[in-house]
Design an enzyme around this catalytic site. Sequence first.
Site, PDB file in Angstrom:
ATOM      1  N   ASP A 114       0.852  -1.194   0.000  1.00 58.48           N
ATOM      2  CA  ASP A 114       0.000   0.000   0.000  1.00 58.48           C
ATOM      3  C   ASP A 114       0.888   1.244   0.000  1.00 58.48           C
ATOM      4  O   ASP A 114       1.673   1.451   0.931  1.00 58.48           O
ATOM      5  CB  ASP A 114      -0.854  -0.065   1.275  1.00 58.48           C
ATOM      6  CG  ASP A 114      -1.796   1.102   1.421  1.00 58.48           C
ATOM      7  OD1 ASP A 114      -1.672   2.094   0.662  1.00 58.48           O
ATOM      8  OD2 ASP A 114      -2.661   1.031   2.305  1.00 58.48           O
ATOM      9  N   ILE A 115       0.750   2.064  -1.011  1.00 56.82           N
ATOM     10  CA  ILE A 115       1.632   3.230  -1.175  1.00 56.82           C
ATOM     11  C   ILE A 115       1.472   4.249  -0.037  1.00 56.82           C
ATOM     12  O   ILE A 115       2.399   5.007   0.240  1.00 56.82           O
ATOM     13  CB  ILE A 115       1.422   3.878  -2.565  1.00 56.82           C
ATOM     14  CG1 ILE A 115       2.650   4.688  -2.972  1.00 56.82           C
ATOM     15  CG2 ILE A 115       0.151   4.728  -2.596  1.00 56.82           C
ATOM     16  CD1 ILE A 115       2.687   5.060  -4.441  1.00 56.82           C
TER      17      ILE A 115
ATOM     18  N   ASN B  24      -7.271  12.030 -11.125  1.00 57.97           N
ATOM     19  CA  ASN B  24      -8.017  12.301 -12.363  1.00 57.97           C
ATOM     20  C   ASN B  24      -7.974  13.806 -12.628  1.00 57.97           C
ATOM     21  O   ASN B  24      -7.494  14.568 -11.782  1.00 57.97           O
ATOM     22  CB  ASN B  24      -9.441  11.741 -12.294  1.00 57.97           C
ATOM     23  CG  ASN B  24     -10.203  12.288 -11.109  1.00 57.97           C
ATOM     24  OD1 ASN B  24     -10.269  13.503 -10.927  1.00 57.97           O
ATOM     25  ND2 ASN B  24     -10.762  11.421 -10.286  1.00 57.97           N
TER      26      ASN B  24
ATOM     27  N   GLY C 248      -9.774   3.819  -6.014  1.00 59.27           N
ATOM     28  CA  GLY C 248      -8.445   3.239  -6.170  1.00 59.27           C
ATOM     29  C   GLY C 248      -7.406   3.939  -5.307  1.00 59.27           C
ATOM     30  O   GLY C 248      -7.691   4.366  -4.185  1.00 59.27           O
ATOM     31  N   VAL C 249      -6.221   4.086  -5.852  1.00 58.00           N
ATOM     32  CA  VAL C 249      -5.119   4.663  -5.077  1.00 58.00           C
ATOM     33  C   VAL C 249      -5.403   6.127  -4.700  1.00 58.00           C
ATOM     34  O   VAL C 249      -5.020   6.593  -3.625  1.00 58.00           O
ATOM     35  CB  VAL C 249      -3.774   4.485  -5.843  1.00 58.00           C
ATOM     36  CG1 VAL C 249      -3.675   5.351  -7.074  1.00 58.00           C
ATOM     37  CG2 VAL C 249      -2.601   4.721  -4.911  1.00 58.00           C
ATOM     38  N   ASP C 250      -6.101   6.833  -5.564  1.00 62.30           N
ATOM     39  CA  ASP C 250      -6.494   8.227  -5.315  1.00 62.30           C
ATOM     40  C   ASP C 250      -7.330   8.315  -4.025  1.00 62.30           C
ATOM     41  O   ASP C 250      -7.053   9.143  -3.133  1.00 62.30           O
ATOM     42  CB  ASP C 250      -7.312   8.699  -6.533  1.00 62.30           C
ATOM     43  CG  ASP C 250      -7.464  10.205  -6.614  1.00 62.30           C
ATOM     44  OD1 ASP C 250      -6.862  10.910  -5.792  1.00 62.30           O
ATOM     45  OD2 ASP C 250      -8.194  10.664  -7.510  1.00 62.30           O
TER      46      ASP C 250
ATOM     47  N   SER D 163      -2.512   4.263 -14.236  1.00 56.52           N
ATOM     48  CA  SER D 163      -3.412   3.879 -15.357  1.00 56.52           C
ATOM     49  C   SER D 163      -3.742   2.393 -15.447  1.00 56.52           C
ATOM     50  O   SER D 163      -4.546   2.004 -16.292  1.00 56.52           O
ATOM     51  CB  SER D 163      -2.870   4.332 -16.725  1.00 56.52           C
ATOM     52  OG  SER D 163      -3.077   5.713 -16.909  1.00 56.52           O
ATOM     53  N   THR D 164      -3.110   1.543 -14.604  1.00 63.01           N
ATOM     54  CA  THR D 164      -3.345   0.096 -14.783  1.00 63.01           C
ATOM     55  C   THR D 164      -4.508  -0.447 -13.956  1.00 63.01           C
ATOM     56  O   THR D 164      -4.749  -1.653 -13.933  1.00 63.01           O
ATOM     57  CB  THR D 164      -2.084  -0.740 -14.452  1.00 63.01           C
ATOM     58  OG1 THR D 164      -1.825  -0.661 -13.045  1.00 63.01           O
ATOM     59  CG2 THR D 164      -0.880  -0.260 -15.230  1.00 63.01           C
ATOM     60  N   GLY D 165      -5.230   0.454 -13.265  1.00 68.09           N
ATOM     61  CA  GLY D 165      -6.410   0.031 -12.515  1.00 68.09           C
ATOM     62  C   GLY D 165      -7.652   0.294 -13.340  1.00 68.09           C
ATOM     63  O   GLY D 165      -7.853  -0.299 -14.403  1.00 68.09           O
TER      64      GLY D 165
HETATM   65  P1  ADP Z   1      -6.021   4.525 -12.661  1.00 64.71           P
HETATM   66  O1  ADP Z   1      -7.321   5.229 -12.757  1.00 64.71           O
HETATM   67  O2  ADP Z   1      -4.832   5.392 -13.003  1.00 64.71           O
HETATM   68  O3  ADP Z   1      -6.013   3.210 -13.358  1.00 64.71           O
HETATM   69  P2  ADP Z   1      -6.291   3.184 -10.084  1.00 64.71           P
HETATM   70  O4  ADP Z   1      -6.229   3.773  -8.719  1.00 64.71           O
HETATM   71  O5  ADP Z   1      -7.553   2.513 -10.489  1.00 64.71           O
HETATM   72  O6  ADP Z   1      -5.844   4.324 -11.089  1.00 64.71           O
HETATM   73  O7  ADP Z   1      -5.136   2.120 -10.238  1.00 64.71           O
HETATM   74  C1  ADP Z   1      -3.783   2.420 -10.404  1.00 64.71           C
HETATM   75  C2  ADP Z   1      -2.965   1.345  -9.709  1.00 64.71           C
HETATM   76  O8  ADP Z   1      -2.957   1.611  -8.301  1.00 64.71           O
HETATM   77  C3  ADP Z   1      -3.522  -0.059  -9.874  1.00 64.71           C
HETATM   78  O9  ADP Z   1      -2.459  -0.927 -10.227  1.00 64.71           O
HETATM   79  C4  ADP Z   1      -4.074  -0.390  -8.494  1.00 64.71           C
HETATM   80  O10 ADP Z   1      -3.954  -1.776  -8.205  1.00 64.71           O
HETATM   81  C5  ADP Z   1      -3.149   0.404  -7.604  1.00 64.71           C
HETATM   82  N1  ADP Z   1      -3.604   0.729  -6.241  1.00 64.71           N
HETATM   83  C6  ADP Z   1      -4.847   0.827  -5.728  1.00 64.71           C
HETATM   84  N2  ADP Z   1      -4.798   1.145  -4.411  1.00 64.71           N
HETATM   85  C7  ADP Z   1      -3.472   1.276  -4.091  1.00 64.71           C
HETATM   86  C8  ADP Z   1      -2.737   1.575  -2.899  1.00 64.71           C
HETATM   87  N3  ADP Z   1      -3.343   1.830  -1.748  1.00 64.71           N
HETATM   88  N4  ADP Z   1      -1.382   1.597  -2.969  1.00 64.71           N
HETATM   89  C9  ADP Z   1      -0.733   1.343  -4.136  1.00 64.71           C
HETATM   90  N5  ADP Z   1      -1.356   1.063  -5.280  1.00 64.71           N
HETATM   91  C10 ADP Z   1      -2.709   1.026  -5.261  1.00 64.71           C
END
Ligand code: ADP
Length: 175
Positions: free
Chosen positions: A8-9, A22, A30-32, A119-121
């Site tokens: 987890d970042i 975005n 997601g990560v945002d 972008s990979t989510g």
């Molecule tokens: P995007 O819209 O750019 O695809 P996402 O958040 O959906 O963004 O996904 C981008 C990446 O972040 C994906 O590989 C997802 O698995 C990853 N991700 C989601 N939550 C976390 C987190 N807490 N820490 C690190 N990576 C994360």
Amino acid sequence: MIEVLKGDITKIEVDAIVNAANTSLLGGSGVDGAIHKVGGTAILEDCQKIRSKQGGCKIGEAVITTAGKLPAKFVIHTVGPVWNKGKNNEEKLLASAYFNSLKLASDNQIQSISFPNISTGIYKFPKQKAAKIAIKTVSDFLTTTANLKKVIFVCFDEENYKIYSELLKKMKPRK
Ligand code: ADP
């Protein structure tokens, strides 16, 4: 130095954490979502100030804010492209998202930075293709800057972790 970690970042101690934001900069899933949730309202307040000045952030560009309660000094918000079968210049735009984040970091004397797999989510960019672009852009950039010393790719899913580990192993065959 380039490293890969699985996890987890929001838990990684670095000078700057990159957010896959975005264009609105108002947070999302997601990560945002995770970054805003753990970092608290100070991040959103800074994002709103940027919005009122420049109306958000374009795809491939990056902006910098406080990291609030995260174990970092800054969050660099960048916007990756939504994958559309490669028809919308997605590869170039993804490289720009990484490059402009690195440039902003270097310009702010940041020494260590962690990236999610932009972008990979939800944006569905093919993972292998995205990893190659990310690693190439970062390794090229590291040869041009004295400020930035450490880049960590933080992979949330096992598939990305395997892809990055294998690509980075190939780069350093003697390690
Ligand atoms: P995007 O819209 O750019 O695809 P996402 O958040 O959906 O963004 O996904 C981008 C990446 O972040 C994906 O590989 C997802 O698995 C990853 N991700 C989601 N939550 C976390 C987190 N807490 N820490 C690190 N990576 C994360």
